[in-house]
Design a protein around this motif. Sequence first.
Motif, PDB file in Angstrom:
ATOM      1  N   LEU A  23       0.820  -1.214   0.000  1.00 52.05           N
ATOM      2  CA  LEU A  23       0.000   0.000   0.000  1.00 52.05           C
ATOM      3  C   LEU A  23       0.855   1.265   0.000  1.00 52.05           C
ATOM      4  O   LEU A  23       0.532   2.244  -0.684  1.00 52.05           O
ATOM      5  N   ALA A  24       1.957   1.252   0.755  1.00 49.24           N
ATOM      6  CA  ALA A  24       2.826   2.441   0.793  1.00 49.24           C
ATOM      7  C   ALA A  24       3.425   2.681  -0.588  1.00 49.24           C
ATOM      8  O   ALA A  24       3.510   3.819  -1.053  1.00 49.24           O
ATOM      9  N   LYS A  25       3.777   1.587  -1.248  1.00 50.85           N
ATOM     10  CA  LYS A  25       4.356   1.709  -2.595  1.00 50.85           C
ATOM     11  C   LYS A  25       3.323   2.260  -3.585  1.00 50.85           C
ATOM     12  O   LYS A  25       3.679   2.916  -4.564  1.00 50.85           O
ATOM     13  N   GLU A 318     -20.187  -6.013   6.251  1.00 46.75           N
ATOM     14  CA  GLU A 318     -21.099  -4.867   6.426  1.00 46.75           C
ATOM     15  C   GLU A 318     -20.394  -3.519   6.475  1.00 46.75           C
ATOM     16  O   GLU A 318     -21.043  -2.479   6.599  1.00 46.75           O
ATOM     17  N   ASP A 319     -19.079  -3.514   6.435  1.00 47.19           N
ATOM     18  CA  ASP A 319     -18.354  -2.243   6.496  1.00 47.19           C
ATOM     19  C   ASP A 319     -17.104  -2.340   5.630  1.00 47.19           C
ATOM     20  O   ASP A 319     -16.079  -2.882   6.032  1.00 47.19           O
ATOM     21  N   GLU A 320     -17.224  -1.789   4.434  1.00 48.84           N
ATOM     22  CA  GLU A 320     -16.174  -1.903   3.414  1.00 48.84           C
ATOM     23  C   GLU A 320     -14.844  -1.278   3.827  1.00 48.84           C
ATOM     24  O   GLU A 320     -13.813  -1.523   3.207  1.00 48.84           O
ATOM     25  N   ARG A 321     -14.885  -0.460   4.895  1.00 47.79           N
ATOM     26  CA  ARG A 321     -13.650   0.223   5.308  1.00 47.79           C
ATOM     27  C   ARG A 321     -12.728  -0.705   6.094  1.00 47.79           C
ATOM     28  O   ARG A 321     -11.563  -0.407   6.300  1.00 47.79           O
ATOM     29  N   ILE A 322     -13.297  -1.823   6.557  1.00 47.65           N
ATOM     30  CA  ILE A 322     -12.518  -2.731   7.401  1.00 47.65           C
ATOM     31  C   ILE A 322     -12.193  -3.995   6.629  1.00 47.65           C
ATOM     32  O   ILE A 322     -13.067  -4.601   5.991  1.00 47.65           O
ATOM     33  N   LEU A 323     -10.886  -4.402   6.665  1.00 45.86           N
ATOM     34  CA  LEU A 323     -10.452  -5.592   5.929  1.00 45.86           C
ATOM     35  C   LEU A 323      -9.722  -6.546   6.870  1.00 45.86           C
ATOM     36  O   LEU A 323      -9.236  -6.133   7.939  1.00 45.86           O
ATOM     37  N   THR A 339      -1.165 -11.906  -0.535  1.00 46.29           N
ATOM     38  CA  THR A 339      -2.081 -11.257   0.412  1.00 46.29           C
ATOM     39  C   THR A 339      -1.908  -9.740   0.330  1.00 46.29           C
ATOM     40  O   THR A 339      -2.902  -8.995   0.306  1.00 46.29           O
ATOM     41  N   GLY A 340      -0.661  -9.280   0.269  1.00 44.99           N
ATOM     42  CA  GLY A 340      -0.391  -7.840   0.138  1.00 44.99           C
ATOM     43  C   GLY A 340      -1.024  -7.292  -1.135  1.00 44.99           C
ATOM     44  O   GLY A 340      -1.628  -6.207  -1.129  1.00 44.99           O
ATOM     45  N   GLU A 341      -0.926  -8.050  -2.217  1.00 43.78           N
ATOM     46  CA  GLU A 341      -1.504  -7.586  -3.492  1.00 43.78           C
ATOM     47  C   GLU A 341      -3.028  -7.554  -3.435  1.00 43.78           C
ATOM     48  O   GLU A 341      -3.656  -6.644  -3.956  1.00 43.78           O
ATOM     49  N   ILE A 342      -3.625  -8.576  -2.799  1.00 43.17           N
ATOM     50  CA  ILE A 342      -5.106  -8.617  -2.740  1.00 43.17           C
ATOM     51  C   ILE A 342      -5.625  -7.430  -1.924  1.00 43.17           C
ATOM     52  O   ILE A 342      -6.545  -6.717  -2.343  1.00 43.17           O
ATOM     53  N   ILE A 343      -5.025  -7.198  -0.760  1.00 44.08           N
ATOM     54  CA  ILE A 343      -5.515  -6.098   0.093  1.00 44.08           C
ATOM     55  C   ILE A 343      -5.297  -4.747  -0.605  1.00 44.08           C
ATOM     56  O   ILE A 343      -6.181  -3.883  -0.596  1.00 44.08           O
ATOM     57  N   GLY A 345      -5.273  -4.292  -3.793  1.00 46.15           N
ATOM     58  CA  GLY A 345      -6.290  -4.263  -4.848  1.00 46.15           C
ATOM     59  C   GLY A 345      -7.641  -3.820  -4.313  1.00 46.15           C
ATOM     60  O   GLY A 345      -8.330  -3.003  -4.926  1.00 46.15           O
ATOM     61  N   LEU A 346      -8.018  -4.360  -3.145  1.00 48.07           N
ATOM     62  CA  LEU A 346      -9.336  -4.032  -2.577  1.00 48.07           C
ATOM     63  C   LEU A 346      -9.394  -2.577  -2.128  1.00 48.07           C
ATOM     64  O   LEU A 346     -10.428  -1.930  -2.230  1.00 48.07           O
ATOM     65  N   ILE A 347      -8.269  -2.054  -1.642  1.00 47.16           N
ATOM     66  CA  ILE A 347      -8.292  -0.673  -1.128  1.00 47.16           C
ATOM     67  C   ILE A 347      -8.138   0.359  -2.249  1.00 47.16           C
ATOM     68  O   ILE A 347      -8.838   1.370  -2.256  1.00 47.16           O
ATOM     69  N   VAL A 348      -7.283   0.064  -3.228  1.00 44.88           N
ATOM     70  CA  VAL A 348      -7.101   1.099  -4.267  1.00 44.88           C
ATOM     71  C   VAL A 348      -8.034   0.900  -5.464  1.00 44.88           C
ATOM     72  O   VAL A 348      -8.072   1.715  -6.367  1.00 44.88           O
ATOM     73  N   GLY A 349      -8.782  -0.225  -5.445  1.00 45.01           N
ATOM     74  CA  GLY A 349      -9.775  -0.429  -6.506  1.00 45.01           C
ATOM     75  C   GLY A 349      -9.237  -1.134  -7.736  1.00 45.01           C
ATOM     76  O   GLY A 349      -9.737  -0.911  -8.838  1.00 45.01           O
ATOM     77  N   GLU A 350      -8.222  -1.984  -7.558  1.00 46.91           N
ATOM     78  CA  GLU A 350      -7.755  -2.810  -8.689  1.00 46.91           C
ATOM     79  C   GLU A 350      -8.632  -4.063  -8.757  1.00 46.91           C
ATOM     80  O   GLU A 350      -9.301  -4.410  -7.779  1.00 46.91           O
ATOM     81  N   SER A 351      -8.572  -4.746  -9.895  1.00 41.29           N
ATOM     82  CA  SER A 351      -9.405  -5.956  -9.967  1.00 41.29           C
ATOM     83  C   SER A 351      -8.705  -7.109  -9.228  1.00 41.29           C
ATOM     84  O   SER A 351      -7.490  -7.263  -9.299  1.00 41.29           O
ATOM     85  N   VAL A 352      -9.508  -7.871  -8.493  1.00 43.73           N
ATOM     86  CA  VAL A 352      -8.996  -8.998  -7.707  1.00 43.73           C
ATOM     87  C   VAL A 352      -9.823 -10.225  -8.101  1.00 43.73           C
ATOM     88  O   VAL A 352     -11.039 -10.102  -8.255  1.00 43.73           O
TER      89      VAL A 352
END
Length: 370
Positions: A23-25, A318-323, A339-343, A345-352
Amino acid sequence: MNKHYDVAIIGGGIIGMSIAYHLAKAGKQIVLFEANEIGKQTTSAAAGMLGAHAEGEGDEDIFFQVGRQSQALYEKLTVDLQHESGIDIRISVGGIMKVAFTEQEKRALCRMQHLPTFEWLEASSVKERMPQIADDIVGAGLIEDDVHVEPYAVCRAFWQAAVRHGADVKEFTPVIDVKRGKETLTVSTAKGIFTCDHLTVASGVWSGRFLEELGLSHSLYPVKGECVSVWNNGPALAHTIYHDHCYIVQRDSGKLVIGATMKPNDWQAIPTLGGIEAVIHKASQLMPSIREMPIDQCWAGLRPATSDRHPYIGKHPEDERILFATGHYRNGILLAPITGEIIRGLIVGESVHKEWLHAFRIGRKEALFV
Ligand SMILES: Cc1cc2nc3c(=O)[nH]c(=O)nc-3n(C[C@H](O)[C@H](O)[C@H](O)COP(=O)(O)OP(=O)(O)OC[C@H]3O[C@@H](n4cnc5c(N)ncnc54)[C@H](O)[C@@H]3O)c2cc1C
């Protein structure tokens, strides 16, 4: 005023650190809270095998597909992390020799024979490559892609690289609780209060309490593993030796890592004499000469297991902000990059991959693993 971040991560093991790095990258403002020292819990206890074939239930299994993808990511990560952190994660060559002592075990292993990455070797060829191996084997499956890394080095490399990309990593900062406001999430820690847009729970076997506090039921529990390392006073092992969850892994330092027991629901991360005795007994059936090798150290770690042995990776229903990213059981080192790539993807809106999210969603009906 409370400091605000795009994403807060709870837990500084290899999973939390991989998420922080990815995510930092990607340009997100990250804070990671670790209760103790980074990478010193289950991550440091691991042998570091990237056992997509060795640990899977065949190539139809979703674990195999995800594991293979993560294994492939390590190739690029080795170079990137060396460049971004200056740390060599010590990826090995040689892979795993999965040994058979009976014709039945040989038949089970040979179910992988259609894979280009699997080669069956008769006992004489195995002995030629590894004279140290026991005389009474029938043969072994050689899987060269199931290499290994040094788990703590990978975690440290993610950490240093994440910091280089701007992440704020706070050791000795246990998270006390999380409050869900309309606008932001509030994280209370032993060192102050922080707010964030997204939160990822990656606190290994200790994630259960956060899942419960966030209203989710789960099956997380510890499976304790005990290991011993010895100084190899003979020739180095060309391949990891693996049989029935027992393994002997060669380290560059000259040590052999020998593991591991499987003790469900034992929360004490301390090795017992009985556990170490069991590990030595099994390993010396694979390689009799280890009995003569000087002991280096013994240790134990708590694998975060779920009932179906698959991790929880994904969003709160029920709360998209929490993963969540936890429950990696025997394979957190293997699965850390994906796992780093999936999370991310979910936060920045890439396809997973939808199939993966479905298989690893929290709240799934978990088949009991036997
Ligand atoms: C003996 C053994 C051998 C293994 N061998 C392998 C292998 O060869 N290959 C493989 O892929 N996997 C292996 N594993 C599994 C692997 O080690 C785990 O799946 C992986 O380390 C899990 O990583 P994690 O980051 O989820 O957990 P951890 O490394 O345990 O990290 C979780 C972190 O969260 C922190 N934390 C907890 N509560 C809080 C809180 N309230 N606030 C802040 N921080 C908190 C903890 O202090 C901890 O540092 C092995 C495990 C064991 C025990």
